[in-house]
Design a protein around this motif. Structure first.
Motif, PDB file in Angstrom:
ATOM      1  N   HIS A 114       0.798  -1.224   0.000  1.00  0.00           N
ATOM      2  CA  HIS A 114       0.000   0.000   0.000  1.00  0.00           C
ATOM      3  C   HIS A 114       0.836   1.282   0.000  1.00  0.00           C
ATOM      4  O   HIS A 114       0.284   2.365  -0.222  1.00  0.00           O
ATOM      5  N   VAL A 115       2.130   1.180   0.265  1.00  0.00           N
ATOM      6  CA  VAL A 115       2.964   2.380   0.299  1.00  0.00           C
ATOM      7  C   VAL A 115       4.135   2.265  -0.676  1.00  0.00           C
ATOM      8  O   VAL A 115       4.292   3.095  -1.580  1.00  0.00           O
ATOM      9  N   TRP A 142       6.862   3.097  -5.926  1.00  0.00           N
ATOM     10  CA  TRP A 142       7.815   2.490  -6.850  1.00  0.00           C
ATOM     11  C   TRP A 142       7.314   2.556  -8.299  1.00  0.00           C
ATOM     12  O   TRP A 142       8.067   2.812  -9.227  1.00  0.00           O
ATOM     13  N   ARG A 143       6.016   2.329  -8.458  1.00  0.00           N
ATOM     14  CA  ARG A 143       5.438   2.325  -9.803  1.00  0.00           C
ATOM     15  C   ARG A 143       5.439   3.716 -10.427  1.00  0.00           C
ATOM     16  O   ARG A 143       5.460   3.852 -11.648  1.00  0.00           O
ATOM     17  N   CYS A 150      13.458   4.836 -10.823  1.00  0.00           N
ATOM     18  CA  CYS A 150      13.679   3.482 -10.321  1.00  0.00           C
ATOM     19  C   CYS A 150      13.278   2.420 -11.327  1.00  0.00           C
ATOM     20  O   CYS A 150      13.330   1.237 -11.026  1.00  0.00           O
ATOM     21  N   CYS A 151      12.826   2.854 -12.492  1.00  0.00           N
ATOM     22  CA  CYS A 151      12.324   1.899 -13.470  1.00  0.00           C
ATOM     23  C   CYS A 151      13.462   1.110 -14.095  1.00  0.00           C
ATOM     24  O   CYS A 151      14.498   1.657 -14.419  1.00  0.00           O
ATOM     25  N   ARG A 152      13.231  -0.147 -14.265  1.00  0.00           N
ATOM     26  CA  ARG A 152      14.169  -0.992 -15.013  1.00  0.00           C
ATOM     27  C   ARG A 152      13.456  -1.406 -16.296  1.00  0.00           C
ATOM     28  O   ARG A 152      12.667  -2.338 -16.319  1.00  0.00           O
ATOM     29  N   GLY A 153      13.733  -0.659 -17.339  1.00  0.00           N
ATOM     30  CA  GLY A 153      13.005  -0.887 -18.575  1.00  0.00           C
ATOM     31  C   GLY A 153      11.587  -0.358 -18.453  1.00  0.00           C
ATOM     32  O   GLY A 153      11.293   0.539 -17.681  1.00  0.00           O
ATOM     33  N   ALA A 179       8.657  -6.446 -13.887  1.00  0.00           N
ATOM     34  CA  ALA A 179      10.079  -6.535 -13.561  1.00  0.00           C
ATOM     35  C   ALA A 179      10.442  -5.553 -12.457  1.00  0.00           C
ATOM     36  O   ALA A 179      11.224  -5.867 -11.563  1.00  0.00           O
ATOM     37  N   ARG A 180       9.843  -4.340 -12.511  1.00  0.00           N
ATOM     38  CA  ARG A 180      10.113  -3.357 -11.470  1.00  0.00           C
ATOM     39  C   ARG A 180       9.591  -3.841 -10.120  1.00  0.00           C
ATOM     40  O   ARG A 180      10.247  -3.685  -9.106  1.00  0.00           O
ATOM     41  N   GLU A 181       8.392  -4.428 -10.140  1.00  0.00           N
ATOM     42  CA  GLU A 181       7.818  -4.929  -8.886  1.00  0.00           C
ATOM     43  C   GLU A 181       8.621  -6.094  -8.335  1.00  0.00           C
ATOM     44  O   GLU A 181       8.845  -6.199  -7.129  1.00  0.00           O
TER      45      GLU A 181
END
Length: 331
Positions: A205-206, A211-212, A217-220, A225-227
């Protein structure tokens, strides 16, 4: 928490074996023997907990020195020092409890207790306050800043135009928020959640929403994949709370260095620097050992003793194959 304990009751707890043998009964308490040092400092979790305790002791010593040597005309400053001393004592009690539960035999007892009892049938007190030794220790950390909160509220009521009271209250509320993440992760219901993987309330929830939406912080462009990358580092609420403490403690290190540079002849500045550094190192090592594959690690002990082995290689990592963390779980 040990992964798979609820689904596989026959699975051995992935923890170091308790020390046994008549010879060890006395050598564990004689500082001149190797057995003593290995018993009390043989795992990374033990070393981490001792570092936290050392930091708390330094905090208490620092405040005792301040209370005895620093005398000011403003009574509220003396009251603040006494409140900080009370907080240091409460935090130290929690650190002592953490050292106790870090011994392999105590960890085994806690894991065995969680794997055998029905969490849903626990009383309210056991569920949220006394369910595990780790939960009790974390509660001491949580309530340790309460004297400072009381002092801050008093300052706001007595001198509402002065910023100090608001600063104390804001700091205490931020500490409560961070500690509550760790506290929730230590509750029995949370530790056995998701098949023993631990609860993920804070993560879901946080952390994940942040992150999204964080482009840096994105990888591609693959959201899965990020999650997956985030969950590989912060798998549950307990780890999330420990990471918050670890990051916060390292952020405070420059403040300790500044105090030494600004007041090079004041002993309190050096004590404070020791306190901050030992706490940061202890939290970093504790976070490292809280990953299932590292719960049995003896990295520091092996490094200091120039040993090539590691306890984590002797037993399979939870949720992973061998020492490399891949493949299927081993029996």
């Amino acid at each position: 928490p040990v992964v798979g304990m609820k689904q596989d009751p026959g699975m051995e707890p992935l923890l170091p074996k308790p020390r046994q043998g008549k010879a060890d009964r006395w050598t564990h308490w004689v500082p001149f023997t190797v057995a003593f040092w290995k018993y009390h400092f043989g795992t990374d979790m033990l070393i981490a907990s001792w570092l936290l305790l050392l930091s708390c002791v330094a905090w208490v010593v620092e405040e005792l020195v301040v209370v005895e040597t620093v005398h000011v005309r403003e009574e509220y400053k003396d009251a603040a020092h006494y409140c900080i001393l009370a907080s240091a004592v409460l935090f130290t009690i929690g650190a002592v409890a953490f050292v106790y539960l870090s011994y392999p035999e105590e960890l085994q007892k806690m894991v065995a207790k969680l794997s055998q009892e029905d969490v849903a049938k626990l009383s309210w007190v056991d569920r949220y306050i006394t369910g595990t030794d780790m939960l009790i220790a974390t509660w001491f950390f949580m309530v340790s800043v309460t004297p400072l909160l009381v002092f801050g509220i008093y300052m706001i009521c007595d001198m509402p135009s002065f910023w100090l009271g608001y600063g104390y209250v804001a700091t205490c509320l931020a500490f409560y928020a961070v500690t509550s993440v760790w506290l929730v992760g230590c509750m029995p219901e949370s530790m056995v959640a998701n098949g023993g993987q631990g609860s993920t309330y804070f993560v879901d929830h946080v952390l994940l929403p942040l992150w999204r939406h964080c482009a840096c912080c994105c990888r591609g462009d693959d959201p899965e994949a990020r999650e997956a990358m985030l969950r590989s580092y912060v798998a549950n609420d307990m780890l999330a709370g420990m990471w918050l403490f670890t990051v916060g403690s390292f952020v405070a290190v420059p403040a300790g260095i500044y105090m030494v540079c600004a007041y090079p002849t004041w002993s309190v500045a050096y004590i404070e620097l020791v306190m901050i550094i030992t706490f940061a190192l202890g939290m970093a090592l504790l976070t490292y050992t809280s990953y299932p594959e590292n719960m049995t690690s003896t990295l520091v002990w092996d490094t200091l003793c120039c040993l090539p082995g590691n306890a984590s290689k002797e037993q399979p990592a939870a949720g992973g194959g061998g020492s490399d963390g891949g493949g299927e779980p081993q029996p």
